[in-house]
Enzyme design. Sequence first.
Site, PDB file in Angstrom:
ATOM      1  N   GLY A 211     -21.677 -20.776 -10.260  1.00 28.60           N
ATOM      2  CA  GLY A 211     -20.889 -21.847 -10.869  1.00 28.60           C
ATOM      3  C   GLY A 211     -21.253 -22.105 -12.321  1.00 28.60           C
ATOM      4  O   GLY A 211     -20.368 -22.264 -13.174  1.00 28.60           O
TER       5      GLY A 211
ATOM      6  N   SER B  30     -18.508 -21.290  -6.701  1.00 32.01           N
ATOM      7  CA  SER B  30     -19.826 -20.725  -6.425  1.00 32.01           C
ATOM      8  C   SER B  30     -20.013 -20.511  -4.925  1.00 32.01           C
ATOM      9  O   SER B  30     -19.804 -21.427  -4.129  1.00 32.01           O
ATOM     10  CB  SER B  30     -20.886 -21.707  -6.945  1.00 32.01           C
ATOM     11  OG  SER B  30     -22.166 -21.221  -6.688  1.00 32.01           O
TER      12      SER B  30
ATOM     13  N   CYS C  75     -29.986 -30.181  -8.860  1.00 30.90           N
ATOM     14  CA  CYS C  75     -30.538 -29.558 -10.045  1.00 30.90           C
ATOM     15  C   CYS C  75     -31.841 -30.151 -10.531  1.00 30.90           C
ATOM     16  O   CYS C  75     -32.444 -29.658 -11.453  1.00 30.90           O
ATOM     17  CB  CYS C  75     -29.525 -29.607 -11.168  1.00 30.90           C
ATOM     18  SG  CYS C  75     -28.048 -28.768 -10.673  1.00 30.90           S
TER      19      CYS C  75
HETATM   20  N1  PLP Z   1     -20.749 -27.577 -10.786  1.00 30.34           N
HETATM   21  C1  PLP Z   1     -20.984 -28.432  -9.776  1.00 30.34           C
HETATM   22  C2  PLP Z   1     -20.052 -29.568  -9.541  1.00 30.34           C
HETATM   23  C3  PLP Z   1     -22.103 -28.272  -8.949  1.00 30.34           C
HETATM   24  O1  PLP Z   1     -22.337 -29.129  -7.956  1.00 30.34           O
HETATM   25  C4  PLP Z   1     -22.976 -27.178  -9.207  1.00 30.34           C
HETATM   26  C5  PLP Z   1     -24.187 -26.989  -8.404  1.00 30.34           C
HETATM   27  O2  PLP Z   1     -24.683 -27.898  -7.763  1.00 30.34           O
HETATM   28  C6  PLP Z   1     -22.672 -26.298 -10.265  1.00 30.34           C
HETATM   29  C7  PLP Z   1     -21.554 -26.535 -11.037  1.00 30.34           C
HETATM   30  C8  PLP Z   1     -23.532 -25.112 -10.564  1.00 30.34           C
HETATM   31  O3  PLP Z   1     -23.314 -24.093  -9.619  1.00 30.34           O
HETATM   32  P1  PLP Z   1     -24.387 -22.915  -9.401  1.00 30.34           P
HETATM   33  O4  PLP Z   1     -25.503 -23.509  -8.612  1.00 30.34           O
HETATM   34  O5  PLP Z   1     -23.672 -21.870  -8.632  1.00 30.34           O
HETATM   35  O6  PLP Z   1     -24.783 -22.452 -10.740  1.00 30.34           O
END
Ligand code: PLP
Length: 386
Positions: A74, A202, A328
């Site tokens: 993502g 993702s 995160c």
């Molecule tokens: N966007 C949103 C809304 C997310 O919740 C996340 C991950 O938690 C991401 C982007 C990032 O995705 P990835 O973990 O695949 O990099």
Amino acid sequence: MNISERIYVDNSATTQVSEAALMAMIPCFTENYGNPSAIYSFGQEAKKILEDSRVSAGKSIGARSSEIYFTSGGTESVNWAIHSVCERRNSKGRHIVSSEIEHNAVLKTLEKLVKQGYEVTLLKPDKYGQITPEQLDAAIRKDTILVSVMMANNVIGTVLRIKELSAVTRKRRVLFHTDAVQAVGHIPVNVRELGVDMLSMSAHKFHGPKGIGILFSKIPHIPAPYIAGGGQERGVRSGTENVPCIAGLAAALEESVEKLPESMAYLTKLRDNLIKQTLMIPGAYLTGDPQDRLPGHASFIFDGIGHSAYLINKLNDIGICASSGSACSASSKESQHVLKAIGIREALAVNSLRISLSSGNTEKEIDYINMKLPECISMLRKKHTL
Ligand code: PLP
């Protein structure tokens, strides 16, 4: 409930890889491990898996295979989408519209662009996390080149009305990107019905493997060359393709989409039971949209618990894996910008809890959480009022 068992309710952070995804991946490690760029038949077998996966993944979201670009997840998809539009359209202008509740993948990318001279307008959502078409229309200027608004929020579970927002960008002739990382595999996502130009997703959020995702782009020349090298992904994202994970993504996505009606009904039932019981705790509040929210997503704030980290640790002690609202960061920092954007004051925003379910969760598990959560909250309140 035997408390030595683990109850995993942090599925917005990541999910267990499904049997279907695993079964699709294994032969790509053990048998069809050729390089898809090789011209001999062993390589071409891998190429076939790659291209079949592209067709299948595209079909799952209503896209053509030629509109699907595989990425590392993502974060990369979002970065690539935004940077591409800036590179391709900067002769038209340098203004971007987004929202205050976006994931950091979007917000940090925009921060970088501001340093390079781009202007960014972040729309303020209402108390449920919704952005209105009128708000968006008012924010678009002559020099606006991109609108990026997420489809579902990771912290508060709100599902935004993307179809209504994309109608505005179409009328105003501005490109629309949506971060659909939390939406794909959880609610219906059809790029044509949504009317979006670009969409990020993702695999690990819908029972696929980690480190693999998709950037959908309706317009062929928009994804600008991003990683230079051997010319894979139609010359715009080089590097030997991650065939096992791509096969896993396609299988997980196909299965999630196929099971969507039944999983949505099941998760909504579990979620509503959890929300109803939790809101009986005095000083407990639901965050996000009470109606338009992800089926398996329940998010709260609690008065007087000191900090969400205490609650998450207490739940961990009794076998419950939940979070404050974002994958995160170990602290609740990453979720706070979202909670503040919907009007929750800082002292309360640090007291958030997110419980995100998958079809693997049972009613018995929810009953256990319903029984234990009030005890944990009251223990913390005693401690923090002493
Ligand atoms: N966007 C949103 C809304 C997310 O919740 C996340 C991950 O938690 C991401 C982007 C990032 O995705 P990835 O973990 O695949 O990099």
